[in-house]
Write an enzyme that holds these catalytic residues in place. Structure first.
Site, short mmCIF file in Angstrom:
data_model
loop_
_atom_site.label_atom_id
_atom_site.label_comp_id
_atom_site.label_asym_id
_atom_site.label_seq_id
_atom_site.Cartn_x
_atom_site.Cartn_y
_atom_site.Cartn_z
N ARG A 235 0.86 -1.17 0.00
CA ARG A 235 0.00 0.00 0.00
C ARG A 235 0.90 1.23 0.00
O ARG A 235 2.00 1.20 0.53
CB ARG A 235 -0.92 0.02 1.23
CG ARG A 235 -2.12 -0.90 1.13
CD ARG A 235 -3.12 -0.40 0.11
NE ARG A 235 -4.34 -1.21 0.07
CZ ARG A 235 -4.57 -2.16 -0.81
NH1 ARG A 235 -3.64 -2.46 -1.71
NH2 ARG A 235 -5.71 -2.84 -0.79
N GLU A 264 -3.77 7.80 -3.61
CA GLU A 264 -4.28 7.45 -4.93
C GLU A 264 -5.61 8.13 -5.21
O GLU A 264 -6.45 8.24 -4.31
CB GLU A 264 -4.43 5.93 -5.04
CG GLU A 264 -3.12 5.19 -4.94
CD GLU A 264 -3.28 3.69 -5.08
OE1 GLU A 264 -4.38 3.22 -5.45
OE2 GLU A 264 -2.31 2.97 -4.81
N HIS A 282 -1.64 0.99 -10.13
CA HIS A 282 -2.23 -0.02 -9.25
C HIS A 282 -2.78 -1.21 -10.06
O HIS A 282 -3.97 -1.53 -10.03
CB HIS A 282 -3.34 0.58 -8.38
CG HIS A 282 -3.56 -0.17 -7.10
ND1 HIS A 282 -3.78 0.45 -5.91
CD2 HIS A 282 -3.57 -1.49 -6.83
CE1 HIS A 282 -3.94 -0.44 -4.95
NE2 HIS A 282 -3.81 -1.64 -5.49
#
Length: 315
Positions: A235, A264, A282
């Site tokens: 993450r 993000e 991602h």
């Protein structure tokens, strides 16, 4: 028939299966629920299928709660305050296992791309600036035989390490809270800075949130070698992005490969302006068959809840 909210567009197969069992409302937005919207959803739906970006913070559980279960689409669930959910009597599940190989594959993609300067090379070709092969042009780093350090030796960490060992003959070191029994040679390093210092390539695979926020801080990055490469498929909040940008810009480390970011979809200008970092949007589980498997696992948890059974993947 229970009312189910699906917070983001999902594969058609998942939607068909959901509608066969539940009264489904499916949002068509590619942006997550705010905390206020999450609270409203908790009051209006029996069950919710959320995913990364939906803000199920403590505030979302403060009001009226109709929802009985959050069947998260994804293995990571740091966007859900699990303690607040438990206090409110809301069950939470996730989708482990089915994401392991796909995420590990992206880890290897980033290792190879960062070490061999693949992103920089593609930009050169697309810009029409490649002048032809030359013996000293765009020299990167050989991957085979390099030492890889895995931060977080869970399912995904082990899958990355297995690929590195069997595919590229890489010695494996790892930093983890406990020792792991694995089917390949691997040595546990009890101190994170020591792991960073001893590894040619560091791959971060720990869960986000909690004590892992900025686990890879300025001190950890400073322990790396000038030739080292840092890869993050965990993450974004696990790495201090400002410290990473500074290290890359000053060439304190050779390169980085990132699939995740702290805020993000915002990617700092400092990262986007550097040639020695590979940036992916991602893509960890971005394969149709994987996303369909994730959707089915989330639905299996919802169906178990609807039938009064324990969640197969409760967190």
């Amino acid at each position: 028939m229970k009312r189910l909210l699906i917070t983001r567009p999902l594969p058609a197969a998942t939607l068909r299966a959901a509608k066969a069992r539940f009264d489904v409302t499916a949002r068509d937005a590619d942006i997550g629920l705010t905390s206020r919207e999450a609270a409203e959803a908790m009051a209006n739906y029996d069950a919710i299928l959320p995913t990364l970006g939906d803000q199920f913070t403590a505030d979302a559980f403060a009001g009226e709660i109709r929802c009985g279960v959050l069947a998260n689409f994804g293995v990571g669930y740091n966007h859900i305050d699990v303690a607040a959910a438990q206090a409110a009597g809301v069950l939470v599940s996730n989708t482990p296992d089915v994401v392991t190989d796909a995420t590990a594959d992206i880890g290897l993609t980033l290792i190879l791309s960062a070490c061999r300067r693949a992103g920089e090379g593609e930009r050169l070709v697309r810009a029409g600036k490649w002048t032809g092969w030359a013996p000293t042009q765009m020299l990167g780093q050989h991957v085979t035989g390099k030492t890889v350090g895995i931060v977080g030796m869970g399912r995904i960490g082990q899958a990355v390490a297995r690929r590195c060992h069997f595919g590229f003959g890489m010695p494996v070191l790892y930093f983890n809270r406990s020792a792991k029994a694995v089917d390949f040679p691997a040595r546990q390093i009890p101190d994170l800075s020591d792991l960073m210092a001893q590894s040619d390539i560091v791959v971060v695979t720990v869960p986000g949130g909690g004590p892992n926020v900025q686990l890879i801080d300025a001190a950890a990055i400073a322990a790396m070698r000038p030739t080292s490469v840092l890869i993050n498929i965990a993450r974004g909040d696990v790495i201090d992005e400002d410290a990473l940008i500074a290290a890359l810009a000053a060439q304190k480390i050779a390169a980085a490969g990132l699939d995740v970011y702290a805020n993000e979809p915002v990617v700092p200008d400092g990262l986007r302006g550097l040639d020695n970092v590979v940036l992916l949007p991602h893509l960890g589980t971005a394969a149709l068959e994987v996303r369909e498997a994730m959707g089915q696992m989330a639905l299996d948890n919802l169906i178990a809840w609807d039938a009064g059974n324990a969640l197969p993947q409760a967190v």
